[in-house]
Design a protein around this motif. Sequence first.
Motif, PDB file in Angstrom:
ATOM      1  N   SER A  82      20.846   7.722  12.218  1.00 23.73           N
ATOM      2  CA  SER A  82      20.245   6.390  12.304  1.00 23.73           C
ATOM      3  C   SER A  82      18.837   6.460  12.878  1.00 23.73           C
ATOM      4  O   SER A  82      17.909   5.779  12.407  1.00 23.73           O
ATOM      5  N   GLU A  83      18.657   7.310  13.888  1.00 22.74           N
ATOM      6  CA  GLU A  83      17.343   7.469  14.510  1.00 22.74           C
ATOM      7  C   GLU A  83      16.346   8.088  13.541  1.00 22.74           C
ATOM      8  O   GLU A  83      15.182   7.649  13.440  1.00 22.74           O
ATOM      9  N   GLU A  84      16.790   9.098  12.806  1.00 19.45           N
ATOM     10  CA  GLU A  84      15.921   9.764  11.827  1.00 19.45           C
ATOM     11  C   GLU A  84      15.550   8.814  10.691  1.00 19.45           C
ATOM     12  O   GLU A  84      14.420   8.819  10.203  1.00 19.45           O
ATOM     13  N   LYS A  85      16.527   8.009  10.257  1.00 15.65           N
ATOM     14  CA  LYS A  85      16.270   7.026   9.201  1.00 15.65           C
ATOM     15  C   LYS A  85      15.213   6.023   9.640  1.00 15.65           C
ATOM     16  O   LYS A  85      14.312   5.665   8.871  1.00 15.65           O
ATOM     17  N   ALA A  86      15.321   5.571  10.874  1.00 17.44           N
ATOM     18  CA  ALA A  86      14.362   4.595  11.410  1.00 17.44           C
ATOM     19  C   ALA A  86      12.961   5.186  11.451  1.00 17.44           C
ATOM     20  O   ALA A  86      11.980   4.513  11.093  1.00 17.44           O
ATOM     21  N   LYS A  87      12.844   6.451  11.869  1.00 17.72           N
ATOM     22  CA  LYS A  87      11.540   7.100  11.945  1.00 17.72           C
ATOM     23  C   LYS A  87      10.938   7.309  10.552  1.00 17.72           C
ATOM     24  O   LYS A  87       9.739   7.091  10.343  1.00 17.72           O
ATOM     25  N   LEU A  88      11.784   7.729   9.595  1.00 18.18           N
ATOM     26  CA  LEU A  88      11.293   7.957   8.242  1.00 18.18           C
ATOM     27  C   LEU A  88      10.874   6.646   7.586  1.00 18.18           C
ATOM     28  O   LEU A  88       9.832   6.564   6.924  1.00 18.18           O
ATOM     29  N   ASN A  89      11.671   5.608   7.815  1.00 24.01           N
ATOM     30  CA  ASN A  89      11.355   4.291   7.272  1.00 24.01           C
ATOM     31  C   ASN A  89      10.020   3.792   7.828  1.00 24.01           C
ATOM     32  O   ASN A  89       9.175   3.256   7.104  1.00 24.01           O
ATOM     33  N   GLU A  90       9.813   4.001   9.141  1.00 26.87           N
ATOM     34  CA  GLU A  90       8.573   3.571   9.778  1.00 26.87           C
ATOM     35  C   GLU A  90       7.370   4.346   9.227  1.00 26.87           C
ATOM     36  O   GLU A  90       6.295   3.767   9.019  1.00 26.87           O
ATOM     37  N   SER A  91       7.563   5.640   8.975  1.00 24.40           N
ATOM     38  CA  SER A  91       6.461   6.457   8.456  1.00 24.40           C
ATOM     39  C   SER A  91       6.050   6.000   7.065  1.00 24.40           C
ATOM     40  O   SER A  91       4.858   5.972   6.734  1.00 24.40           O
ATOM     41  N   TYR A  92       7.026   5.616   6.242  1.00 27.67           N
ATOM     42  CA  TYR A  92       6.716   5.096   4.908  1.00 27.67           C
ATOM     43  C   TYR A  92       5.984   3.756   5.012  1.00 27.67           C
ATOM     44  O   TYR A  92       5.031   3.497   4.273  1.00 27.67           O
TER      45      TYR A  92
END
Length: 206
Positions: A150-160
């Motif tokens: 969940s944490e990694e998804k949030a970071k990747l989503n934010e980077s996009y």
Amino acid sequence: MKRKRGETYVTNSQDVKKLVSHTYSTFGRIDVGFNNAANTEAASNATHEFKEEDFDHLINVTLKSVWLCMKYQLQVMTKQNSGVIVNTSSMDAILCSAGTGVYAAGKSGVIALTKSVAREYGHQNIRINSLCPGAFRTSMLEEKFSDLSSEEKAKLNESYQKLNALGRIGDPLEAAKAVKWLLSDDASFVTGQNIIVDGGIGFRFE
């Protein structure tokens, strides 16, 4: 039909020929073509570590598939003396991010191929353009999120989201509407162009 390693329907000449032939026999003509294929498997690797078979596969899927589809679509459209084609490229073709050299090369080839072929067939009332999409919430993008925490998804989503000026990932319908316009008579004087639909990634990096 037995396939070679890494071969897909859109990279196989006979499969593409059958698809176009079936479409023509069903409808009696082919007015539009949308050639949209990609595969990001092994797309991001260091150049010195990239495998030759992965190179061949990526170029086949990103570039050869577009050439094959146009080859058989144009055989019909030249007889009709009309038609419209849109080919999907990618913002990777313009940004040329580190580690995506082969994928970027294939998608850059789509733009060059589109422009050249548009000049070749314009006199036969055939328009050909390319679409250059940024980040859209497609199944291919969702695959990147599938194995993350969940944490990694949030970071990747934010980077996009930070990539473009609008601060969000695009809805696939937004790309589809651009394609629809290019295929329509509203774009009757548009050919040989690469239309960027990226939420403003391009000018963020100027």
